[in-house]
Each structure stands twice: as structure tokens, then as C-alpha cells.
Write a protein that holds these residues in place. Structure first.
Motif, PDB file in Angstrom:
ATOM      1  N   LYS A 153      51.295  92.085   4.571  1.00  0.00           N
ATOM      2  CA  LYS A 153      52.574  91.597   5.102  1.00  0.00           C
ATOM      3  C   LYS A 153      53.640  91.514   4.012  1.00  0.00           C
ATOM      4  O   LYS A 153      54.811  91.785   4.265  1.00  0.00           O
ATOM      5  N   GLN A 154      53.250  91.149   2.791  1.00  0.00           N
ATOM      6  CA  GLN A 154      54.217  91.098   1.694  1.00  0.00           C
ATOM      7  C   GLN A 154      54.744  92.484   1.372  1.00  0.00           C
ATOM      8  O   GLN A 154      55.932  92.671   1.143  1.00  0.00           O
ATOM      9  N   ILE A 155      53.862  93.462   1.359  1.00  0.00           N
ATOM     10  CA  ILE A 155      54.248  94.831   1.009  1.00  0.00           C
ATOM     11  C   ILE A 155      55.048  95.488   2.131  1.00  0.00           C
ATOM     12  O   ILE A 155      56.013  96.193   1.882  1.00  0.00           O
ATOM     13  N   HIS A 156      54.635  95.242   3.379  1.00  0.00           N
ATOM     14  CA  HIS A 156      55.210  95.963   4.507  1.00  0.00           C
ATOM     15  C   HIS A 156      56.210  95.157   5.342  1.00  0.00           C
ATOM     16  O   HIS A 156      56.618  95.621   6.397  1.00  0.00           O
ATOM     17  N   SER A 157      56.608  93.987   4.874  1.00  0.00           N
ATOM     18  CA  SER A 157      57.613  93.224   5.628  1.00  0.00           C
ATOM     19  C   SER A 157      58.968  93.872   5.431  1.00  0.00           C
ATOM     20  O   SER A 157      59.243  94.485   4.389  1.00  0.00           O
ATOM     21  N   PRO A 158      59.864  93.742   6.410  1.00  0.00           N
ATOM     22  CA  PRO A 158      61.198  94.338   6.285  1.00  0.00           C
ATOM     23  C   PRO A 158      61.974  93.836   5.075  1.00  0.00           C
ATOM     24  O   PRO A 158      62.802  94.548   4.544  1.00  0.00           O
ATOM     25  N   ALA A 159      61.692  92.608   4.612  1.00  0.00           N
ATOM     26  CA  ALA A 159      62.409  92.047   3.475  1.00  0.00           C
ATOM     27  C   ALA A 159      61.897  92.572   2.142  1.00  0.00           C
ATOM     28  O   ALA A 159      62.536  92.381   1.117  1.00  0.00           O
ATOM     29  N   ALA A 160      60.731  93.215   2.139  1.00  0.00           N
ATOM     30  CA  ALA A 160      60.114  93.679   0.870  1.00  0.00           C
ATOM     31  C   ALA A 160      60.858  94.849   0.283  1.00  0.00           C
ATOM     32  O   ALA A 160      61.522  95.583   0.878  1.00  0.00           O
TER      33      ALA A 160
END
Length: 133
Positions: free
Chosen positions: A126-133
Motif C-alpha cells: 500500500k505504501q508503494i502503490h498508493s496514489p500519494a506515493a
């Protein structure tokens, strides 16, 4: 004439409360007392809220009724949810000695149990693939 009832986050916008002219419940007054004392408060003053007391390492929950509070034991409900999430993401697991390896797409994580490895992998994913990353 009845006093208007004002509850919820409306009070957060005001510097002072007009105690005499607001129809506050005991629960709402407790909420605002904690705020005035500088205690971090989260929740809805009209239904349920919580404070954390670091010195006692305890979360205090205040609620109008027990139906407003749901205790989630992280070793049961939440870990089941993590395993379900890992399954939905197509995770795979390998066991190497006393370690569990979880792979979610392009992310690999190691843990001490299936749930621990899955949680680590889902968090990394989720950290790698979140829109904010």
C-alpha cells in the motif's frame, strides 16, 4: 422555549462554550472537559469518544451505551482481515524455518507468522502503490 441542542464537531470551531445556553449531555460535557484539559480526544461527543492516557498505557472509551463500542482484539478479528486482504491481493506464502515469507505482487515481506508476514507485505504494498506515493 426549548434551548437548541448543539452537539458534535460544531464545538471544535468555537473558542468557548456557552454552557448556560447549550443543551449539552453529560457525555458532551465530558468530551469538552477533556479537550480543555489538553487531552487528545477522538470520536463524536454525542455518541462515543476515546482518550489515551500514556502514563497508564490505556485507552479510555466514553460512550452513551455499550452498543457504541466495539472492541477489536488485534490477535483475532484484525489479523483475519489482514489474511483476507492478502488473499484478495493474490498473496503467496513460503515457510523457511521459523520465518514466513509473504509475496504480494512485487513486494516481499518476512514475518514470524502468516498474519505478521501478510500485514508487513500489505503495508509495504500500500505504501508503494498508493496514489500519494
Amino acid at each position: 422555549m426549548a434551548k437548541p441542542h448543539t452537539s458534535g464537531l460544531n464545538f471544535a470551531m468555537e473558542n468557548t462554550l456557552d454552557i448556560d445556553n447549550l443543551d449539552l449531555t453529560t457525555l458532551e460535557m465530558l468530551y469538552h472537559m477533556h479537550q480543555l484539559d489538553g487531552v487528545a480526544v477522538v470520536g463524536d461527543p454525542a455518541h462515543a469518544f476515546a482518550t489515551y492516557h500514556a502514563d497508564k498505557k490505556a485507552l479510555y472509551i466514553f460512550a452513551e451505551s455499550p452498543d457504541r463500542v466495539h472492541m477489536v482484539a488485534h490477535q483475532t478479528d484484525s489479523l483475519f482481515w489482514v489474511l483476507k486482504s492478502a488473499q484478495e491481493e493474490g498473496a503467496s506464502f513460503n515457510v523457511c524455518g521459523d520465518k514466513v515469507i509473504c509475496v504480494v505482487s512485487d513486494v516481499v515481506a518476512e514475518g514470524v507468522s502468516y498474519a505478521d508476514a501478510a500485514l508487513r507485505a500489505i503495508l509495504k504494498y500500500k505504501q508503494i502503490h498508493s496514489p500519494a506515493a
